[in-house]
Design an enzyme around this catalytic site. Sequence first.
Site, PDB file in Angstrom:
ATOM      1  N   SER A  61       5.877 -27.244 -14.517  1.00  0.00           N
ATOM      2  CA  SER A  61       6.229 -28.021 -13.263  1.00  0.00           C
ATOM      3  C   SER A  61       5.313 -28.059 -11.942  1.00  0.00           C
ATOM      4  CB  SER A  61       7.548 -28.230 -12.482  1.00  0.00           C
ATOM      5  OG  SER A  61       7.541 -26.519 -12.262  1.00  0.00           O
TER       6      SER A  61
ATOM      7  N   HIS B   3       8.810 -24.903  -5.362  1.00  0.00           N
ATOM      8  CA  HIS B   3       8.081 -25.692  -5.197  1.00  0.00           C
ATOM      9  C   HIS B   3       7.280 -26.179  -4.146  1.00  0.00           C
ATOM     10  CE1 HIS B   3       9.893 -26.634  -8.939  1.00  0.00           C
ATOM     11  NE2 HIS B   3       9.255 -26.505  -9.595  1.00  0.00           N
TER      12      HIS B   3
ATOM     13  N   ASP C 113      10.623 -27.051  -2.147  1.00  0.00           N
ATOM     14  CA  ASP C 113      12.390 -26.432  -2.733  1.00  0.00           C
ATOM     15  C   ASP C 113      12.381 -25.403  -3.009  1.00  0.00           C
ATOM     16  OD1 ASP C 113      11.376 -26.142  -5.776  1.00  0.00           O
ATOM     17  OD2 ASP C 113      12.353 -28.530  -6.221  1.00  0.00           O
TER      18      ASP C 113
END
Length: 349
Positions: A34, A327, A324
């Site tokens: 990610s 991240h 978040d």
Amino acid sequence: MACKVVRLFLLINLLLQIPETSAIVPAIIVFGDSTVDPGNNNQISTVLKSNFAPYGRDFLGGKPTGRFSNGRIATDFISEAFGIKPDIPAYLDPNYDIKDFATGVSFASAGTGYDNATSDVLSVIPFWKEMEYYKEFQSKLRGYLGDDIANHHLRESLHLISIGTNDFLENYYIFPTRSSKYSVDEYQNFLIQIASNFIRELYNLGARKIAIGGLPPMGCLPLERTTNIFFGSECIEEFNNVAVDFNKKLQGRVMGLKQELSGVQLVQTNAYDKLLEMIQNPSQFGFENAETACCGTGLFEMSYLCDKMNPFTCSDANNYIFWDSFHPTEKTNAILADHVVKNALAEFR
Ligand SMILES: *[C@@H]1O[C@H](CO)[C@@H](O)[C@H](O)[C@H]1NC(C)=O
């Protein structure tokens, strides 16, 4: 006379351009999780997605692309710093084709890891499958540019790998499958073996410029701090130590591979120290909060829990290191990318 002046001018121009053209990187080619997935997960069936608001609210055009951030991710900034393009598209995105991918493409998938068992957890793209997509991309590129130009193009392109956090946080420390079989030390070696095989395969496929990222201070991700809530939400020291050890081992392996693979330009990019410095002195970098994330309560939300119905999301993500619970914000990504470009990647520019 005028003609001579023009010629002299052209000659000087040519001489000035030589160092630049000989060092040019025509494309950034990305593998990983990610941290560097621009939206491949949008195209597969997994619950781990982020192609909805408020993700992407500060992205070019305010669009939620599937990047796990409020804006661009580090590889977008790296591409821009290399003078290529401001954002790198996802290989599986049907809105792009080989013409776009020729100047940069990402095969990354949020939630994946070196270990096949990691990508199984959330049914995302396994690391080996990213390599399969890369091979498919190579043959499309040969069709598009012709063999000779394509081979040269691949040799000069910068191949970036950013992966590994999920192997520990989503797999090893959650499920017994690996932790009952491997000590942390053995598991690190297992992952590093997969990393070196991947680099060898890239090399055998013609890549010569390769950068592999180490692990971040993963014990300081807001989600991990939340699990430490009864101990003052401090960073989890054990996880940070695992990351430091892993990075040292990876560095050793990178040295070995440089000896083994003749003509390779291989570097390890390390964002560990920079990110930890930011977390420890947020105000020095213009941040107000290093502990909790902007999205939602900042304690645990990511993916579908971080959506526009969540009333707690902060108004200015630039005050936060994390977007978040897992991240970084776009601002953090920009600082880390700048650090990596000026240090580990300097030899490619
Ligand atoms: C992961 O799975 C692929 C595909 O089944 C396999 O080729 C590869 O050897 C596996 N990797 C490891 C380390 O077991």
